[in-house]
Design a protein around this motif. Structure first.
Motif, PDB file in Angstrom:
ATOM      1  N   ARG A 174      39.786   5.410   1.740  1.00  0.00           N
ATOM      2  CA  ARG A 174      40.935   5.500   0.837  1.00  0.00           C
ATOM      3  C   ARG A 174      41.554   6.897   0.883  1.00  0.00           C
ATOM      4  NH1 ARG A 174      37.614   1.646  -1.920  1.00  0.00           N
ATOM      5  NH2 ARG A 174      36.265   3.259  -2.815  1.00  0.00           N
ATOM      6  N   THR A 175      40.691   7.916   0.900  1.00  0.00           N
ATOM      7  CA  THR A 175      41.197   9.289   0.965  1.00  0.00           C
ATOM      8  C   THR A 175      41.928   9.537   2.279  1.00  0.00           C
ATOM      9  OG1 THR A 175      39.397  10.076  -0.434  1.00  0.00           O
ATOM     10  CG2 THR A 175      40.539  11.727   0.902  1.00  0.00           C
ATOM     11  N   VAL A 178      45.447   8.184   2.621  1.00  0.00           N
ATOM     12  CA  VAL A 178      46.461   9.017   1.966  1.00  0.00           C
ATOM     13  C   VAL A 178      46.726  10.284   2.784  1.00  0.00           C
ATOM     14  CG1 VAL A 178      46.996  10.332  -0.114  1.00  0.00           C
ATOM     15  CG2 VAL A 178      45.866   8.112  -0.311  1.00  0.00           C
ATOM     16  N   GLU A 179      45.661  10.900   3.300  1.00  0.00           N
ATOM     17  CA  GLU A 179      45.818  12.135   4.067  1.00  0.00           C
ATOM     18  C   GLU A 179      46.560  11.907   5.383  1.00  0.00           C
ATOM     19  OE1 GLU A 179      42.268  14.318   4.797  1.00  0.00           O
ATOM     20  OE2 GLU A 179      41.824  14.636   2.671  1.00  0.00           O
ATOM     21  N   GLY A 181      48.235   8.997   6.454  1.00  0.00           N
ATOM     22  CA  GLY A 181      49.358   8.062   6.479  1.00  0.00           C
ATOM     23  C   GLY A 181      50.684   8.683   6.907  1.00  0.00           C
ATOM     24  N   ARG A 186      46.680   4.761  10.426  1.00  0.00           N
ATOM     25  CA  ARG A 186      46.168   3.809   9.446  1.00  0.00           C
ATOM     26  C   ARG A 186      44.640   3.855   9.432  1.00  0.00           C
ATOM     27  NH1 ARG A 186      46.410  -0.947  10.526  1.00  0.00           N
ATOM     28  NH2 ARG A 186      46.863  -0.895  12.748  1.00  0.00           N
ATOM     29  N   THR A 242      46.993  -0.144   5.216  1.00  0.00           N
ATOM     30  CA  THR A 242      46.133   1.036   5.287  1.00  0.00           C
ATOM     31  C   THR A 242      45.456   1.245   3.943  1.00  0.00           C
ATOM     32  OG1 THR A 242      45.987   3.316   6.097  1.00  0.00           O
ATOM     33  CG2 THR A 242      47.818   2.809   4.607  1.00  0.00           C
ATOM     34  N   GLY A 243      44.253   1.819   3.993  1.00  0.00           N
ATOM     35  CA  GLY A 243      43.520   2.121   2.776  1.00  0.00           C
ATOM     36  C   GLY A 243      42.863   0.929   2.116  1.00  0.00           C
TER      37      GLY A 243
END
Length: 255
Positions: A174-175, A178-179, A181, A186, A242-243
């Motif tokens: 998940r982190t 975000v970093e 993306g 992805r 993604t995530g």
């Protein structure tokens, strides 16, 4: 390399060409889910690098996969080996599959096995991603799929260390989504349920089959079924995903 693609007339590219020109790295790719995933990626046209600790088994797997595959011997618990792997290969797709999965009740857990499991399942994966992402950024994008587990979100006796390591990976995913993306990279998880592989059978014995019978679908998975989910998230078909965690567990997390 953004993996957003357009298909003429709404059709997907043929199975032998969808990943043509792309390089995939599959850790723990010499057997089980990793080998099935490597086979699926080769079938889609990718050049595939598989890793493992056993040289003989790695060479056999490479021969079975054909000329589009190569084998690299590496222990993901060895930081130097992980560093060499990252320096020598530049994948567009990274599948983090290599893992240790000890079966032990908490009160019986060996401290060395605890450390070795986290070194393989978390530390090795973490620093392979950290070393691989800059190349993906330079190329314009990429896809990372982390293979976690149903037990990352479900309590199973005897799986404390394994489940904790996989839960850590799911949070890293998940982190990282975000970093990375903004760089068109992805990052997703596939969380298998009980799967019939030689490694799991050796460690968990009949318990794996018992877990399978307790699922809503009433059976364990074939590695190829997990590989299809990994392939989907790695491919352009999942270009806006993604995530997330895709649970391929026969309904295990539903009960």
């Amino acid at each position: 390399m953004s993996d957003v693609v357009s298909y003429p007339d709404g059709d997907h590219a043929g199975p032998m060409s969808e990943l043509a020109g792309r390089t995939a790295l599959v850790t723990g790719g010499t057997a089980g889910i990793g080998f099935a995933t490597a086979h699926r990626l080769v079938h889609a046209g990718a050049s595939v690098i598989i890793t493992g600790r056993n040289l003989e088994r790695g060479q056999q797997a490479r021969e079975a996969l054909g000329p589009a595959a190569q084998f690299v011997a590496v222990d993901m618990a060895d930081p130097a080996g992980v560093g060499r792997l990252a320096r020598n290969h530049e994948p567009d797709i990274l599948v983090n599959n290599a893992a240790r999965f000890p079966a032990s009740l908490t009160v019986d857990q060996d401290e060395n096995e605890f450390g070795h499991t986290f070194a393989t399942n978390v530390r090795g994966l973490y620093f392979l991603v950290a070393a691989t992402v800059p190349t993906m950024i330079h190329r314009g994008g990429g896809s990372i799929v982390n293979v976690t587990s149903m037990v990352a979100s479900k309590g199973v006796p005897g799986a404390s260390v394994y489940s904790a390591s996989k839960a850590a990976v799911e949070q890293l995913t998940r982190t990282w989504a975000v970093e990375f993306g903004p760089h068109h990279i992805r990052v997703n998880n596939v969380a298998p349920g009980p799967t019939t592989t030689e490694g799991v059978a050796a460690e968990w014995g009949d318990t794996n089959e018992e877990l399978g019978r307790a699922l809503p679908l009433g059976r364990t998975a074939d590695p190829a079924e997990i590989a299809e989910a990994i392939y989907f998230l790695a491919s352009p078909r999942a270009s806006f995903i993604t995530g997330t965690t895709l649970h391929v567990d026969g309904g295990g997390t539903a009960v």
